[in-house]
Design a protein around this motif. Structure first.
Motif: not given
Ligand code: PMV
Length: 336
Positions: A11-13, A15-17, A110-112, A146-153, A198-200, A202-204, A289-291
């Motif tokens: 869970i991001a404190f 967030k990446y967007w 879940s993408s993370a 393509g999943s930025g949140s996954a990099t943190r796991s 989707s987050s992707s 949303g980022h765009s 809250l995330d997306a």
């Molecule tokens: O990792 P992505 O591309 O699913 O984007 C994550 C977007 C948020 O969950 C809303 C924020 C975050 O940093 O986890």
């Protein structure tokens, strides 16, 4: 060769967007998170001589299904398979079986867990254990799917992603491991359905919000405050920043074109309750809250029972998921 990897959501404190470079998936801002012990993906990858890659997913409370090769999910996963296969100079195909123990695409990242488990298993299966063991390198390989949140796991505990500007200087670092602080994340499920944007996507569209620049200008200071509050185990400083970050993110989401409106009546009800518990009882719990509509409530372990009891008394809450801070992506088994 058969490899099984398990990886947590987080869970991001902060967030990446929004992306600086959509080809290399370089984010606009540094982001910070905590791993979640009860929300994991387990992925097994076997190298085969079959002519095609086979991907089977068992979603939460559903039976396993084989992905159609023309589906978007298959194509997204295939991109990462093809990239890592060519990095290894291999022709071998893969058979993938992956299972999630929590609802996917509902704001529980879940993408993370999914993409960090996938990338870890691919790296090891294709003979690049060194890239898996080197967590900076591993986080860069995860980013390229393509999943930025996954990099943190990739690490256990509390993690910061350094945005950087190019492939070499954009990667995750550890702030403090899972033993540092017994913070918990109690997810209140108010809507387990798949999110509409989707987050992707949303980022765009993030940059179409007139508030996006305002959000970005808040973040360098917030990243410093949040990192220090984690190191100091200071929930009274951390909590308000977590809430401000979540609300600022959702303002951007709601005002982008098209708008991404994730809040549901239950989300608002919980946000207001959590604020009231602090005002009336000094209960140190904070929402984010995330997306998605589901609300992550962050508190210290000593308050977890009380927070869970109160959340479960809210008529919008279908169930809660209790998460402690946990280890990052880990190798479960390997057969040669
Ligand atoms: O990792 P992505 O591309 O699913 O984007 C994550 C977007 C948020 O969950 C809303 C924020 C975050 O940093 O986890």
């Amino acid at each position: 060769m058969k490899v099984t990897i398990q990886s947590p959501a987080n869970i991001a404190f902060v967030k990446y967007w929004g992306m600086r470079d959509p080809k290399l998936f370089i984010p606009m801002n540094n982001h910070i998170s905590m791993n979640m012990s009860a929300c994991t993906t387990t992925t097994t990858i076997e190298l085969t001589d079959d002519p095609t890659d086979v991907i089977e997913i068992e979603f939460f409370k559903q039976s396993a299904q084989r992905l159609e090769s023309n589906s978007i999910k298959y194509q997204n996963i295939l991109d990462q398979i093809d990239r890592i296969r060519s990095l290894a100079g291999s022709e071998k195909r893969v058979k993938i079986f992956t299972t999630n123990n929590f609802p996917a695409d509902a704001g529980i990242a879940s993408s993370a867990s999914g993409f960090s488990a996938l990338t870890g298993a691919l790296l090891i299966a294709y003979g690049m254990r060194d890239k898996f063991d080197n967590k900076v390198e591993f986080s860069k390989q995860v980013r390229l799917c393509g999943s930025g949140s996954a990099t943190r796991s990739v690490y256990g505990g509390f993690v910061e992603y350094i945005a950087g500007t190019n492939h070499d200087d954009s990667y995750a670092v550890l702030i403090a491991d899972e033993k540092h602080w017994d913070l918990v994340d109690i997810v209140a499920i108010v809507d387990p359905e798949k999110k509409k944007i989707s987050s992707s996507e949303g980022h765009s569209i993030a940059g179409t919000s007139p508030y996006f620049d305002a959000r970005l200008s808040e973040l360098p200071n917030r990243v410093e405050v949040v990192r220090k509050a984690i190191l100091d185990k200071d929930i009274r400083t951390l909590g308000p920043e977590i809430e401000k970050d979540s609300t600022s993110l959702h303002v951007v989401m709601m005002t982008s074109n098209p708008p991404a409106f994730y809040w549901a009546p239950g989300s608002i009800s919980i946000m207001k309750e959590v604020m009231r518990w602090r005002e009336e009882d000094d209960l140190q719990a904070y929402f984010t809250l995330d997306a998605g509509a589901n609300v992550h409530v962050i508190c210290e372990k000593k308050d977890a029972e009380e927070v869970t009891k109160r959340l479960e008394a809210n008529p919008f809450v279908k169930w809660t998921i209790y998460n402690e801070v946990c280890e990052g992506t880990k190798l479960i088994s390997i057969d040669d």
